[in-house]
Design an enzyme around this catalytic site. Structure first.
Site, PDB file in Angstrom:
ATOM      1  N   CYS A  18      70.375  79.147  -8.943  1.00 43.57           N
ATOM      2  CA  CYS A  18      70.718  78.256 -10.028  1.00 43.57           C
ATOM      3  C   CYS A  18      72.319  77.956 -10.127  1.00 43.57           C
ATOM      4  CB  CYS A  18      70.413  79.180 -11.436  1.00 43.57           C
ATOM      5  SG  CYS A  18      68.566  79.795 -11.245  1.00 43.57           S
ATOM      6  N   ARG A  60      71.584  73.415  -5.908  1.00 42.35           N
ATOM      7  CA  ARG A  60      71.438  74.846  -5.632  1.00 42.35           C
ATOM      8  C   ARG A  60      70.033  75.161  -6.564  1.00 42.35           C
ATOM      9  NH1 ARG A  60      75.913  77.955  -5.326  1.00 42.35           N
ATOM     10  NH2 ARG A  60      74.933  79.838  -6.333  1.00 42.35           N
ATOM     11  N   TRP A 108      66.307  77.073 -10.936  1.00 43.52           N
ATOM     12  CA  TRP A 108      65.244  77.097 -10.170  1.00 43.52           C
ATOM     13  C   TRP A 108      64.562  78.354 -10.320  1.00 43.52           C
ATOM     14  CZ3 TRP A 108      63.659  80.753  -6.320  1.00 43.52           C
ATOM     15  CH2 TRP A 108      62.915  80.186  -4.859  1.00 43.52           C
ATOM     16  N   ASN A 155      72.456  83.427 -13.378  1.00 46.57           N
ATOM     17  CA  ASN A 155      71.853  83.132 -11.980  1.00 46.57           C
ATOM     18  C   ASN A 155      71.580  84.568 -11.346  1.00 46.57           C
ATOM     19  OD1 ASN A 155      71.379  82.413  -9.468  1.00 46.57           O
ATOM     20  ND2 ASN A 155      73.432  81.773  -9.086  1.00 46.57           N
ATOM     21  N   GLU A 172      63.702  75.622  15.002  1.00 48.58           N
ATOM     22  CA  GLU A 172      64.556  74.858  14.046  1.00 48.58           C
ATOM     23  C   GLU A 172      64.127  73.486  13.742  1.00 48.58           C
ATOM     24  OE1 GLU A 172      66.483  75.126  11.726  1.00 48.58           O
ATOM     25  OE2 GLU A 172      67.415  73.113  11.714  1.00 48.58           O
ATOM     26  N   LYS A 197      62.954  72.187  10.193  1.00 49.53           N
ATOM     27  CA  LYS A 197      63.628  71.157   9.539  1.00 49.53           C
ATOM     28  C   LYS A 197      62.345  70.058   9.182  1.00 49.53           C
ATOM     29  CE  LYS A 197      66.571  71.751   8.791  1.00 49.53           C
ATOM     30  NZ  LYS A 197      67.843  72.545   8.996  1.00 49.53           N
ATOM     31  N   GLU A 212      60.528  71.185   6.105  1.00 48.84           N
ATOM     32  CA  GLU A 212      61.194  71.391   5.018  1.00 48.84           C
ATOM     33  C   GLU A 212      61.150  70.205   4.122  1.00 48.84           C
ATOM     34  OE1 GLU A 212      65.428  73.766   4.356  1.00 48.84           O
ATOM     35  OE2 GLU A 212      64.895  72.652   6.103  1.00 48.84           O
ATOM     36  N   HIS A 254      47.557  81.265  25.087  1.00 47.04           N
ATOM     37  CA  HIS A 254      47.146  82.505  24.359  1.00 47.04           C
ATOM     38  C   HIS A 254      46.339  82.321  22.999  1.00 47.04           C
ATOM     39  CE1 HIS A 254      48.748  84.646  27.946  1.00 47.04           C
ATOM     40  NE2 HIS A 254      49.772  84.391  27.680  1.00 47.04           N
ATOM     41  N   LYS A 311      69.514  75.079  -1.962  1.00 49.34           N
ATOM     42  CA  LYS A 311      70.525  75.213  -1.036  1.00 49.34           C
ATOM     43  C   LYS A 311      70.763  76.650  -0.880  1.00 49.34           C
ATOM     44  CE  LYS A 311      73.248  73.599   2.017  1.00 49.34           C
ATOM     45  NZ  LYS A 311      72.633  73.094   3.340  1.00 49.34           N
TER      46      LYS A 311
END
Ligand code: AGP
Length: 607
Positions: free
Chosen positions: A2, A27, A74, A100, A481, A485, A488, A504, A602
């Site tokens: 937050c 945030r 958040w 927060n 990564e 990305k 996300e 496998h 973030k």
């Protein structure tokens, strides 16, 4: 997660709070609110679901008052709703609180308050603070806050107003960041520098366990037993323009493009070509100490963890000491064995990720040596570590991290050089790596110049509901990564596998509907990667290869994104860049909110 802002001074507080909240929205962004102390001991509280722009639209035309607090949320306790949005107030409306963090014993406190006849109006943990402060019976607001905070367990950064004491804000910190900004007869409070840079360059960071009373003309910091602490101000090192979009449609686009310059910043003054070594004075480690480590353990979360894996491979290859990366979020829960001859490296863009911060604490509690690879100067993790390497990536606003991750990977290369050159890495090999690091910014410019072509591949990728990203050894964390990305910001299922693991199990999923992005550097595994791509093609799966010019694809006809070659140890750095653009353009094609993806924030300052 937050964002908190506070203002006290001679100006109208509301516009300052709103501007600060907009800066902090990255945030957390599911609801927002402000409380402004008005005339005649009143508090005007306004809260909305959604973005700060909704709050701005909902405010009355005349909202005057020179003291206030604001919050962008958040959700952790209770869904995003007006009742759950902060600020929370006491029953008499006198006390307002923004918070927060997470209060662990909130359920018990809510029950106690309810038993005492308090009518709780939200599902949040934060609300208890407003009631505890209001009901404390202490003589001063400071005492009431100290008393209330002493009853809670968990993490917090809080800012409190009291309409009976309109000359002050009282703030406190434990585990979540809180900064005081010092102006001319006005003071600011924020979770993050981003909300302060337009008003002042002088800031003071609160430490865990610290409280402060903030007046228009100054502040006093103190501990739970009311002893004063000394808290000098420091100068902010970022300019207001760094936080603007600068003509780009999204922060992510801007931050991707900034990578060449951001690499130039992290290496500036740190490369010594003559001795083939990196100079990292901030590590606070002598050559003898560097030589004494027989193992390296890297800790980070999410993408920082994946880059940690890239770093571990670099360290093993260049310094020839065992190195591995682990998700910091799991680390302390398995009662880890901390060894004196292990160098622990905490890696974090924000420097505030609570899981990583707790991992640092666990290491220090057990006597381990931990250094940080952190972007935000003065952040919690940076201050908790015994030394470190600042990333100098500049402010990163988009939730999907790009330039900070690239600088983390370069930072690991520098650490690998330092560890390697006190062991068996030759001067010539050190110089080989240094020359390659210096060439990275221009090579990245070449990749960025192919953005149009990558955007076309992204349109195809965006049409699939699910994708695989595959790679081996150096290429595997790149694939992880890349998948991270992609999922996300495009909300498409994207899964990373070691190419060698396909047969496998995951190969069973391959058909015409499931494309694969394959990381295929020109290394000793190129042939095996080609064989795996052939197996995918044979089952009808589409493949997009991220590769080097000189990989011979023979008969295999698949679309390719070609990146320049660097030294093999540094390949992951360049191979990652097209995957950022792939994710960005897929999300653009799909029309999603690129900088603020749903459910994410973030800076993850709660567990
Ligand atoms: C990266 O795109 C993500 N947003 C996320 O995984 C991030 O890397 C992670 O939360 C760690 O953050 P930090 O680097 O600020 O510690």
């Amino acid at each position: 997660m937050c964002g908190i802002v506070g203002y006290i001074g001679g100006q109208n507080a509301a516009p300052i709070l709103l501007e600060g909240l907009t800066r902090l929205e990255y945030r957390g962004y599911d609801s927002a609110g402000i409380a402004v102390l008005g005339p005649k001991d009143t508090t005007q509280v306004h809260r909305v679901v959604g973005r700060v722009r909704n709050l701005t639209a909902a405010l009355p035309k005349r909202l005057t008052g020179k003291v206030g607090i604001g919050h962008t949320r958040w959700a952790t306790h209770g869904p995003a709703s007006e009742d759950n949005a902060h600020p929370h107030t006491s029953e008499d409306g006198r006390i307002s609180v923004v918070h927060n963090g997470i209060i662990d014993n909130a359920d018990a406190l809510r029950a106690q308050l309810a038993d005492a006849g308090v009518k709780l109006t939200s599902e949040t943990d934060t609300e208890v603070l407003a009631h505890l402060i209001a009901r404390s019976g202490a003589d001063t607001l400071e005492d009431a806050v100290v008393e209330a905070v002493s009853r809670i367990t968990g993490t917090y950064a809080i800012a409190v107003t009291d309409s009976a004491h309109p000359d002050r804000l009282v703030i406190a910190r434990n585990g979540s960041p809180l900064i005081i900004g010092v102006g001319e007869r006005e003071m600011f409070v924020a979770s993050d520098l981003a909300a302060l840079v337009r008003h002042t360059s002088q800031v003071a960071h609160l430490d865990d366990g610290e409280f402060a009373t903030v007046f228009a003309t100054g502040y006093r910091t103190f501990t739970v037993d009311e002893s004063d602490t000394t808290k000098p101000t420091t100068e902010i090192d970022i300019a207001a323009e760094d936080l603007d979009l600068g003509g780009f449609p999204h922060y992510m686009a801007k931050e991707i493009q900034e990578q060449p310059e951001s690499i130039e910043r992290i290496i500036r003054g740190r490369l010594d070509h003559r001795f083939g070594v990196a100079r990292l004075d901030g590590l606070n480690l002598t050559p003898r100490e560097l030589r004494g480590f027989s193992r390296v353990k890297i800790l980070g979360c999410g993408s920082a963890y994946y880059v940690g894996q890239i770093g571990a491979t670099m360290i093993e290859e260049l310094a020839r000491i065992p190195a591995d990366a682990e998700a910091a979020s799991e680390f302390r829960y398995r009662n880890p064995i901390i060894e004196a001859d292990t160098l622990y490296i905490a890696v974090s863009q924000s420097g505030e990720t609570i899981d990583t911060a707790f991992a640092v604490e666990e290491i220090k509690r057990k006597g381990g040596r931990v250094v940080g690879l952190v972007n935000v100067v003065g952040s919690t993790i940076a201050r908790a570590c015994d030394g470190g390497v600042y990333l100098h990536a500049g402010p990163e606003i988009a939730v999907a991290s790009t330039k900070a991750l690239t600088n983390m990977a370069v930072g690991f290369a520098l650490i690998a050089l330092s560890l390697g050159r006190v062991r068996d890495l030759s001067n010539a090999d050190g110089q080989r790596i240094i020359a390659a690091i210096r060439a990275l910014p221009d090579q990245i410019r070449t990749i960025l110049a192919a953005e149009g072509e990558i955007a076309e591949h992204a349109k195809v990728a965006a049409s699939a509901n699910s994708l695989f990203f595959i790679g081996r050894v150096r290429g595997f964390p790149v694939a992880r990564e890349g998948a991270q990305k992609f999922k996300e910001i495009s909300y498409r299922h994207a899964e990373a596998y070691q190419t060698s693991e396909l047969k496998h199990g995951p190969l069973a999923l391959i058909d015409e509907s499931l494309p694969t992005v394959a990381i295929v550097p020109a290394d000793e595994l190129a042939d095996r990667n080609l064989a795996a791509m052939q197996q995918i093609r044979a089952r009808g799966g589409a493949v997009l290869a991220v590769t080097h010019e000189d990989v011979d694809f023979g008969e295999l006809d698949v679309p390719r994104i070609v990146v320049p070659r660097t030294e093999p140890e540094l390949d992951p750095i360049l191979l990652t860049i097209p995957l950022q653009l792939l994710a960005y353009h897929a999300a653009l094609t799909l029309g999603y909110d690129i900088d603020k993806p749903r459910n994410l924030a973030k800076s993850v300052t709660v567990e």
